[in-house]
Design an enzyme around this catalytic site. Structure first.
Site, short mmCIF file in Angstrom:
data_model
loop_
_atom_site.label_atom_id
_atom_site.label_comp_id
_atom_site.label_asym_id
_atom_site.label_seq_id
_atom_site.Cartn_x
_atom_site.Cartn_y
_atom_site.Cartn_z
N TYR A 1 0.94 -1.10 -0.08
CA TYR A 1 -0.01 0.09 -0.08
C TYR A 1 0.95 1.12 0.11
O TYR A 1 1.94 1.23 0.89
CB TYR A 1 -0.82 0.20 1.18
CG TYR A 1 -2.06 -0.61 1.24
CD1 TYR A 1 -2.91 -0.89 0.12
CD2 TYR A 1 -2.24 -1.63 2.23
CE1 TYR A 1 -4.14 -1.36 0.06
CE2 TYR A 1 -3.43 -2.59 2.19
CZ TYR A 1 -4.40 -2.43 1.21
OH TYR A 1 -5.61 -3.22 0.98
N ASP B 1 -6.80 -0.47 -5.09
CA ASP B 1 -8.27 -0.31 -5.01
C ASP B 1 -8.88 0.05 -3.99
O ASP B 1 -10.32 -0.03 -3.89
CB ASP B 1 -9.04 -1.73 -5.83
CG ASP B 1 -8.42 -2.67 -4.89
OD1 ASP B 1 -7.79 -2.67 -3.97
OD2 ASP B 1 -8.93 -3.77 -5.00
N SER C 1 -9.24 -7.63 -9.65
CA SER C 1 -9.52 -8.12 -8.38
C SER C 1 -10.62 -6.93 -7.83
O SER C 1 -10.18 -5.90 -8.61
CB SER C 1 -8.23 -8.17 -7.69
OG SER C 1 -8.63 -8.17 -6.15
N HIS D 1 -10.95 -6.99 -4.67
CA HIS D 1 -10.50 -6.97 -3.28
C HIS D 1 -11.38 -7.84 -2.48
O HIS D 1 -11.81 -7.95 -1.31
CB HIS D 1 -10.50 -5.65 -2.49
CG HIS D 1 -9.24 -5.40 -1.69
ND1 HIS D 1 -8.17 -4.54 -2.01
CD2 HIS D 1 -9.33 -5.60 -0.37
CE1 HIS D 1 -7.44 -4.47 -0.99
NE2 HIS D 1 -8.03 -4.90 0.06
N GLY E 1 -10.99 -13.29 -6.18
CA GLY E 1 -12.16 -12.97 -5.83
C GLY E 1 -13.29 -14.20 -6.03
O GLY E 1 -13.52 -14.44 -7.22
N ARG F 1 -13.08 -20.75 -5.26
CA ARG F 1 -13.37 -21.84 -4.44
C ARG F 1 -13.32 -23.30 -4.93
O ARG F 1 -13.19 -24.05 -4.05
CB ARG F 1 -14.77 -21.69 -3.63
CG ARG F 1 -15.15 -20.38 -3.30
CD ARG F 1 -14.19 -19.81 -1.78
NE ARG F 1 -14.41 -18.61 -1.30
CZ ARG F 1 -13.73 -17.69 -1.66
NH1 ARG F 1 -12.67 -17.70 -2.29
NH2 ARG F 1 -14.32 -16.39 -1.15
N ARG G 1 -9.74 -15.42 1.45
CA ARG G 1 -10.34 -16.07 2.67
C ARG G 1 -10.44 -17.58 2.75
O ARG G 1 -10.08 -17.94 3.96
CB ARG G 1 -12.07 -15.77 2.52
CG ARG G 1 -12.46 -14.24 2.53
CD ARG G 1 -13.85 -14.04 2.41
NE ARG G 1 -14.19 -12.88 2.29
CZ ARG G 1 -14.17 -12.15 1.23
NH1 ARG G 1 -13.81 -12.42 0.10
NH2 ARG G 1 -14.68 -10.74 1.22
C1 LIG Z 1 -9.35 -10.53 5.69
C2 LIG Z 1 -8.58 -10.01 4.37
C3 LIG Z 1 -7.87 -8.98 4.30
C4 LIG Z 1 -7.35 -8.42 3.27
N1 LIG Z 1 -6.34 -7.60 3.24
C5 LIG Z 1 -5.75 -7.15 2.21
C6 LIG Z 1 -4.57 -6.47 1.99
O1 LIG Z 1 -4.29 -6.08 3.07
N2 LIG Z 1 -4.05 -5.96 0.89
C7 LIG Z 1 -4.73 -6.48 -0.23
O2 LIG Z 1 -4.19 -5.78 -1.45
N3 LIG Z 1 -5.84 -7.22 -0.48
C8 LIG Z 1 -6.21 -7.78 0.65
N4 LIG Z 1 -7.30 -8.67 0.62
C9 LIG Z 1 -8.02 -8.70 -0.37
C10 LIG Z 1 -7.09 -10.32 -0.88
O3 LIG Z 1 -5.99 -9.96 -1.29
C11 LIG Z 1 -8.01 -10.86 -2.28
O4 LIG Z 1 -8.11 -9.77 -3.26
C12 LIG Z 1 -9.41 -11.14 -1.92
O5 LIG Z 1 -9.26 -11.94 -0.82
C13 LIG Z 1 -9.62 -12.36 -2.94
O6 LIG Z 1 -11.17 -12.78 -2.77
P1 LIG Z 1 -11.48 -14.01 -1.78
O7 LIG Z 1 -11.31 -13.95 -0.34
O8 LIG Z 1 -12.94 -14.14 -2.31
O9 LIG Z 1 -10.60 -15.30 -2.45
C14 LIG Z 1 -7.87 -9.06 1.92
C15 LIG Z 1 -8.87 -10.05 1.90
C16 LIG Z 1 -9.26 -10.38 3.16
C17 LIG Z 1 -10.34 -11.64 3.19
#
Ligand SMILES: Cc1cc2nc3c(=O)[nH]c(=O)nc-3n(C[C@H](O)[C@H](O)[C@H](O)COP(=O)(O)O)c2cc1C
Length: 363
Positions: free
Chosen positions: A136, A164, A259, A261, A293, A296, A316
């Site tokens: 970041y 994002d 993504s 996020h 994203g 699963r 997740r």
């Molecule tokens: C608990 C949590 C914390 C996250 N923290 C960050 C982060 O610090 N930086 C980031 O770029 N993405 C973060 N993400 C997003 C993940 O990198 C990723 O884009 C996302 O989890 C993918 O979707 P999914 O959980 O459905 O697999 C986070 C996601 C979760 C679930």
């Protein structure tokens, strides 16, 4: 923690998610499982995959299936990586150290987050597989540069700059659960920024939409600037718009992570898998695309590759694996997805990643 025998009796990533409420506090569950706003995009990330139908071919010799991927300078055993996620100590006392042990057991690349609870150097010290870093851009650009240089000199193989979440948005489930970072769950990579920022409130309550650790003022100039001193592959993470993907490629990014996020940034943006085809059409021949994203199942990985991704990331599911079984839980999540991908390839009628194309999907 589940025993190895209990873990080997878990068969799907969704089963790990179903166990999660018994493995972590309610605020942690809501932080991890929740999405932006009402969670519409987070849900759509899943349903969009389910709408896509596979066009199965038969009478193909699939007695040898090869999932090896060559991505930029590296060979990966399979096209599935662990996405960056903050604060692994929320679900395991060893935090990211335990995650990377699991990634190593599962032979997967892990992308450590800026908001890790353990420094990148400590994770790097024990990592056996490629270890990426998610950046970041901090409001303090001098600090950002020092941080990146530290990470590079520790031997980082690729940097993903997340673009994002320039400001905080509402996340209903997290807010209702009153999620706060518990004591001891600190942003270790940022510790030299001062404790107020490094360990400070995760999402300021009230009307403060800004956070010094996200960089509300970032623009394409920052990507040009980062490119001038990052000498490893640079990915832009959090892209849904083909024009933005094009700009990233024009500025010398080595790849883009398509993504939203995990549906945690802006609610009602499209599912990542729905955004992928237009981006692939625009830049897919120039730079590799990674999708995350809602992945699963092995069939989801297959669909993402058919629509133009070189690889996928999961978020997740491996956190649920970490909570359920530590490193072995993370490794089990990877093993399930990897095996399902091999099964999907064989059943769909292809033996190598390079054969997976839109022809394997029905419109
Ligand atoms: C608990 C949590 C914390 C996250 N923290 C960050 C982060 O610090 N930086 C980031 O770029 N993405 C973060 N993400 C997003 C993940 O990198 C990723 O884009 C996302 O989890 C993918 O979707 P999914 O959980 O459905 O697999 C986070 C996601 C979760 C679930």
């Amino acid at each position: 923690m589940l025993s190895p025998e209990e873990l080997s009796a878990i068969w799907t990533l969704d089963d790990f998610e179903r166990l999660a409420p018994t493995k972590m506090s309610l605020p942690a569950l809501e932080y991890i499982g929740g999405g932006a706003g009402a969670g519409l995009t987070a849900a759509e990330n899943r349903t969009a995959f389910n709408r896509i139908k596979i066009n199965q071919r038969v009478m193909v010799d699939v007695s040898r299936i090869d999932t090896k991927l060559r991505l930029l300078r590296r060979e990966h055993a399979f096209p599935i990586m662990l996405a960056p996620a903050g604060y692994h100590k929320l679900v395991h006392p060893e935090g990211e150290l335990e995650t990377v042990r699991g990634a190593d057991l599962g032979e997967a690349t892990f992308c450590a987050a800026s908001f890790s609870n353990v420094t990148y150097e400590e994770i790097r010290h024990i990592a056996r597989q490629p270890l990426w870093f998610q950046l970041y851009i901090q409001t303090d650009r001098g600090f950002t540069k020092e941080l990146v240089q530290r990470i590079l000199s520790a031997g980082c193989e690729a940097i993903c700059v997340s673009v994002d979440v320039p400001v905080n948005g509402p996340r209903d489930r997290e807010l209702r659960a009153g999620f706060k970072l518990p004591p001891g769950v600190e942003r270790a990579n940022l510790s030299t920024l001062g404790s107020a920022i490094a360990g400070g409130a995760h999402r300021p309550s009230g009307r403060n939409i800004y956070s010094a650790t996200h960089g509300a003022d970032i623009t394409w100039k920052d990507i040009e600037w980062l490119r001038s001193f990052i000498n490893v592959p640079l990915f832009l993470k959090g892209v849904l718009n083909p024009g933005d993907a094009m700009a990233a490629a024009d500025l010398g990014c080595d790849g883009v992570i398509v993504s939203n996020h995990g549906g945690r940034s802006l609610d009602t943006v499209p599912a990542s898998i729905d955004a992928l085809p237009a981006i692939a059409k625009r830049v897919g021949k120039r730079i590799p695309l990674i999708l995350d994203g809602g992945v699963r199942r092995g069939i989801d990985v297959f669909k993402a590759l058919a629509l133009g991704a070189s690889a996928v990331m999961i978020g997740r599911p491996y956190l649920y694996g970490l909570a359920a079984g530590g490193a072995l839980g993370v490794a089990r999540v990877i093993e399930i997805l990897r095996t399902e991908l091999e099964m999907t390839m064989g059943l769909a009628g292809c033996t190598k990643l390079s054969q997976i194309s839109p022809d394997f999907l029905l419109n």
